[in-house]
Design a protein around this motif. Structure first.
Motif, PDB file in Angstrom:
ATOM      1  N   SER A 225       0.804  -1.220   0.000  1.00 52.72           N
ATOM      2  CA  SER A 225       0.000   0.000   0.000  1.00 52.72           C
ATOM      3  C   SER A 225       0.843   1.278   0.000  1.00 52.72           C
ATOM      4  N   THR A 226       2.158   1.151   0.092  1.00 47.20           N
ATOM      5  CA  THR A 226       3.039   2.318   0.087  1.00 47.20           C
ATOM      6  C   THR A 226       3.429   2.638  -1.357  1.00 47.20           C
ATOM      7  N   ILE A 227       3.178   3.870  -1.771  1.00 46.19           N
ATOM      8  CA  ILE A 227       3.502   4.302  -3.132  1.00 46.19           C
ATOM      9  C   ILE A 227       4.801   5.099  -3.101  1.00 46.19           C
ATOM     10  N   VAL A 228       5.736   4.713  -3.976  1.00 49.42           N
ATOM     11  CA  VAL A 228       6.979   5.457  -4.155  1.00 49.42           C
ATOM     12  C   VAL A 228       6.969   6.007  -5.577  1.00 49.42           C
ATOM     13  N   GLU A 229       7.627   7.140  -5.765  1.00 54.85           N
ATOM     14  CA  GLU A 229       7.708   7.737  -7.089  1.00 54.85           C
ATOM     15  C   GLU A 229       9.150   7.874  -7.503  1.00 54.85           C
ATOM     16  N   GLY A 230       9.395   7.614  -8.761  1.00 58.28           N
ATOM     17  CA  GLY A 230      10.710   7.827  -9.347  1.00 58.28           C
ATOM     18  C   GLY A 230      10.548   8.793 -10.504  1.00 58.28           C
ATOM     19  N   SER A 231      11.603   9.547 -10.770  1.00 55.84           N
ATOM     20  CA  SER A 231      11.506  10.502 -11.869  1.00 55.84           C
ATOM     21  C   SER A 231      12.803  10.531 -12.648  1.00 55.84           C
ATOM     22  N   SER A 232      12.702  11.069 -13.849  1.00 53.86           N
ATOM     23  CA  SER A 232      13.879  11.239 -14.697  1.00 53.86           C
ATOM     24  C   SER A 232      13.646  12.450 -15.591  1.00 53.86           C
ATOM     25  N   GLY A 233      14.696  12.858 -16.263  1.00 52.00           N
ATOM     26  CA  GLY A 233      14.582  14.004 -17.157  1.00 52.00           C
ATOM     27  C   GLY A 233      14.182  15.270 -16.435  1.00 52.00           C
ATOM     28  N   GLY A 234      14.707  15.450 -15.222  1.00 55.50           N
ATOM     29  CA  GLY A 234      14.381  16.644 -14.456  1.00 55.50           C
ATOM     30  C   GLY A 234      12.906  16.725 -14.087  1.00 55.50           C
ATOM     31  N   GLY A 235      12.279  15.576 -13.905  1.00 52.56           N
ATOM     32  CA  GLY A 235      10.875  15.534 -13.519  1.00 52.56           C
ATOM     33  C   GLY A 235       9.920  15.479 -14.695  1.00 52.56           C
ATOM     34  N   MET A 236      10.453  15.352 -15.899  1.00 47.08           N
ATOM     35  CA  MET A 236       9.587  15.295 -17.079  1.00 47.08           C
ATOM     36  C   MET A 236       8.858  13.958 -17.180  1.00 47.08           C
ATOM     37  N   VAL A 237       9.426  12.921 -16.561  1.00 45.96           N
ATOM     38  CA  VAL A 237       8.785  11.605 -16.517  1.00 45.96           C
ATOM     39  C   VAL A 237       8.748  11.168 -15.060  1.00 45.96           C
ATOM     40  N   THR A 238       7.563  10.783 -14.598  1.00 49.01           N
ATOM     41  CA  THR A 238       7.401  10.305 -13.229  1.00 49.01           C
ATOM     42  C   THR A 238       6.672   8.964 -13.267  1.00 49.01           C
ATOM     43  N   VAL A 239       7.205   8.021 -12.496  1.00 50.97           N
ATOM     44  CA  VAL A 239       6.612   6.694 -12.393  1.00 50.97           C
ATOM     45  C   VAL A 239       6.206   6.481 -10.938  1.00 50.97           C
ATOM     46  N   ALA A 240       4.979   6.018 -10.723  1.00 51.15           N
ATOM     47  CA  ALA A 240       4.496   5.692  -9.374  1.00 51.15           C
ATOM     48  C   ALA A 240       4.322   4.181  -9.291  1.00 51.15           C
ATOM     49  N   MET A 241       4.821   3.598  -8.195  1.00 48.47           N
ATOM     50  CA  MET A 241       4.685   2.163  -8.001  1.00 48.47           C
ATOM     51  C   MET A 241       4.631   1.856  -6.520  1.00 48.47           C
ATOM     52  N   THR A 242       4.171   0.652  -6.186  1.00 51.46           N
ATOM     53  CA  THR A 242       4.169   0.265  -4.783  1.00 51.46           C
ATOM     54  C   THR A 242       5.589  -0.097  -4.389  1.00 51.46           C
ATOM     55  N   ALA A 243       5.846  -0.126  -3.099  1.00 53.92           N
ATOM     56  CA  ALA A 243       7.169  -0.510  -2.614  1.00 53.92           C
ATOM     57  C   ALA A 243       7.478  -1.967  -2.959  1.00 53.92           C
ATOM     58  N   LYS A 244       6.468  -2.745  -3.301  1.00 51.72           N
ATOM     59  CA  LYS A 244       6.665  -4.134  -3.740  1.00 51.72           C
ATOM     60  C   LYS A 244       7.020  -4.207  -5.225  1.00 51.72           C
ATOM     61  N   GLY A 245       6.862  -3.101  -5.956  1.00 51.08           N
ATOM     62  CA  GLY A 245       7.253  -3.073  -7.356  1.00 51.08           C
ATOM     63  C   GLY A 245       6.121  -3.107  -8.362  1.00 51.08           C
ATOM     64  N   ASP A 246       4.875  -2.972  -7.918  1.00 51.97           N
ATOM     65  CA  ASP A 246       3.744  -2.956  -8.839  1.00 51.97           C
ATOM     66  C   ASP A 246       3.568  -1.554  -9.408  1.00 51.97           C
ATOM     67  N   LEU A 247       3.658  -1.422 -10.719  1.00 54.91           N
ATOM     68  CA  LEU A 247       3.534  -0.134 -11.392  1.00 54.91           C
ATOM     69  C   LEU A 247       2.111   0.389 -11.251  1.00 54.91           C
ATOM     70  N   ARG A 248       1.966   1.629 -10.810  1.00 55.26           N
ATOM     71  CA  ARG A 248       0.649   2.228 -10.591  1.00 55.26           C
ATOM     72  C   ARG A 248       0.340   3.366 -11.562  1.00 55.26           C
TER      73      ARG A 248
END
Length: 107
Positions: free
Chosen positions: A27-50
């Motif tokens: 249930s914990t969502i982590v976010e990763g970004s690249s390109g200075g924030g132009m791309v953001t990916v949200a996923m659970t801490a278990k690795g499920d892409l949201r």
């Protein structure tokens, strides 16, 4: 005999905490970004892409390859954050237990 019973109780407590950690990670969502924030990916801490968020300026046909690379980089960033979360929770959970250094758990 008391030591064995105590060990069994600790093992049951550890198993319960591990289950709770798995539920929290799901249930914990982590976010990763690249390109200075132009791309953001949200996923659970278990690795499920949201979810994936893209800056509209990247939606040009000639930018497709760059966009693909940025999505992969953002996903890697989010995955690392999820792994860090899991490692932190595992450290909290195993604090004080006599576990050999470097031992990995299948969580």
């Amino acid at each position: 005999m008391k030591d064995i019973m105590g060990m069994m109780k600790k093992a049951q407590e550890f198993q319960q905490r591990a289950q709770e950690m798995q539920e929290e990670a799901a249930s914990t969502i982590v976010e990763g970004s690249s390109g200075g924030g132009m791309v953001t990916v949200a996923m659970t801490a278990k690795g499920d892409l949201r979810g994936v968020k893209l800056d509209p300026s990247l939606l040009k046909p000639e930018e497709a390859e760059i966009l693909e690379d940025l999505i992969v980089a953002a996903h890697a960033d989010a995955r690392r954050k999820g792994e860090d979360f899991m490692q932190s929770k595992m450290s909290e959970m195993t604090a004080g237990l006599p576990i050999p250094p470097g031992m990995k758990f299948p969580f």
